[in-house]
Scaffold this active site. Sequence first.
Site, PDB file in Angstrom:
ATOM      1  CE  LYS A  71      -3.873  -0.237  -0.087  1.00 24.22           C
ATOM      2  NZ  LYS A  71      -4.803  -0.394  -1.230  1.00 24.22           N
ATOM      3  CG  HIS A  89      -4.564   2.521  -5.411  1.00 18.64           C
ATOM      4  ND1 HIS A  89      -5.263   1.503  -6.027  1.00 18.64           N
ATOM      5  CD2 HIS A  89      -4.160   2.037  -4.200  1.00 18.64           C
ATOM      6  CE1 HIS A  89      -5.296   0.447  -5.219  1.00 18.64           C
ATOM      7  NE2 HIS A  89      -4.630   0.746  -4.123  1.00 18.64           N
ATOM      8  CD  GLN A  94      -6.619   6.360  -8.826  1.00 18.11           C
ATOM      9  OE1 GLN A  94      -5.980   6.920  -9.720  1.00 18.11           O
ATOM     10  NE2 GLN A  94      -6.725   5.044  -8.744  1.00 18.11           N
ATOM     11  CG  PHE A 128      -4.112  -9.095  -2.520  1.00 18.24           C
ATOM     12  CD1 PHE A 128      -3.821 -10.015  -1.532  1.00 18.24           C
ATOM     13  CD2 PHE A 128      -3.116  -8.222  -2.927  1.00 18.24           C
ATOM     14  CE1 PHE A 128      -2.565 -10.074  -0.950  1.00 18.24           C
ATOM     15  CE2 PHE A 128      -1.856  -8.265  -2.352  1.00 18.24           C
ATOM     16  CZ  PHE A 128      -1.573  -9.194  -1.368  1.00 18.24           C
ATOM     17  NE  ARG A 184      -6.727 -13.179 -10.619  1.00 18.53           N
ATOM     18  CZ  ARG A 184      -5.444 -13.427 -10.384  1.00 18.53           C
ATOM     19  NH1 ARG A 184      -5.039 -13.564  -9.137  1.00 18.53           N
ATOM     20  NH2 ARG A 184      -4.575 -13.527 -11.361  1.00 18.53           N
ATOM     21  CG  ASP A 257     -11.853   2.709  -9.378  1.00 25.04           C
ATOM     22  OD1 ASP A 257     -10.727   2.576  -8.858  1.00 25.04           O
ATOM     23  OD2 ASP A 257     -12.261   1.997 -10.311  1.00 25.04           O
ATOM     24  CG  ASP A 294      -7.931   1.688   0.464  1.00 22.98           C
ATOM     25  OD1 ASP A 294      -7.855   1.253   1.627  1.00 22.98           O
ATOM     26  OD2 ASP A 294      -7.270   2.664   0.051  1.00 22.98           O
TER      27      ASP A 294
END
Length: 344
Positions: A71, A89, A94, A128, A184, A257, A294
């Site tokens: 992260k 990200h 963003q 993930f 997934r 998002d 997140d």
Amino acid sequence: MRHESRRTERRAALVPEDARRLIASGVHLTVEESPQRVFPVHAYADAGCAITQPGSWASHCPATDIVLGLKELPDEPADLMHRHIFFGHAYKGQPEAPRLLRRFEAGGGTLLDLEQLVDAEGHRIAAFGYWAGYTGAALAVLQHRGELTAPLAFSSREELRRRLGPGRRRGGGVTAVVIGADGRSGRGACDALRTAGIEPTRWGPDHTQDLDRDALLAHDILVNTIGSDRPVPPFLTKADLDNERRRLSVIADVTCDVGSELNTLPVYDHITDWNNPVERLREGPRPLDIIAIDNLPSLVPAEASRAFSADLWPLLLSLREGSEVWDRCRAAFRHAVASLGGRG
């Protein structure tokens, strides 16, 4: 591999057994100590890793080293000179993306964003996703039952399974829809819902291209596991939430998002977290809540880390010789920096 500065981030990009595999292949691996990482540091030492203090990468790593994490980076150093591998990200507009990219630009470093680890067709090859979908759907079910408490404090999939069922199944009459059910994250969400005794409605690309908002609003729970790489009409708007026929009471937005023009659920304006996992969007006799965390897979850190590490470690080996996978990561970074212009 650096310590994660976010206190609720308990995962590891590499688990000890895969660290051992890298070392056996000639990689020198240093692991920072971390008080919250689910795997103890002695397991990495036993695997042959060098051990160092948290945050030492910023002052002690040569510029040629690769810094691996998951992260966000801490705010210092301001100028980033290393090659960093983590979820940045930073490529969907963003709000914090320009600042991060400027830090790399200033220091001459490179972001090899884990989101960009894709094959030639654009499919993620290390992610993930399954555990993000599973935990997102599980939290939505618990919130719908009135059983979700804060701060969140789960430790494994087995604990979540016990909370969801089978002995406590109460899915009768509860309906749930999963957007992106074949991916997934979608598969994970569907598995969690079935554990809770809820057979999900499965939506794929055909449903989102010709979207029936009334059908979405007619479910109790909505789990969104699909993002977009281009602007599309939103799945729901704030006006839709006031529909008198709305049955929907809990949204779990796994994609998170928020703040991006690619957000398919622009009904909220900030993510939630472990301390405050739920944001109430509508009060009154028909309340509506959203969960938008997140780092959901960190709620099941061991299982999520093992699955991700198994995908990642062979790719890390290919960094030495170069590969199309990492070339795509570099190209995405260069394009993002070049696109900054005078912004941010």
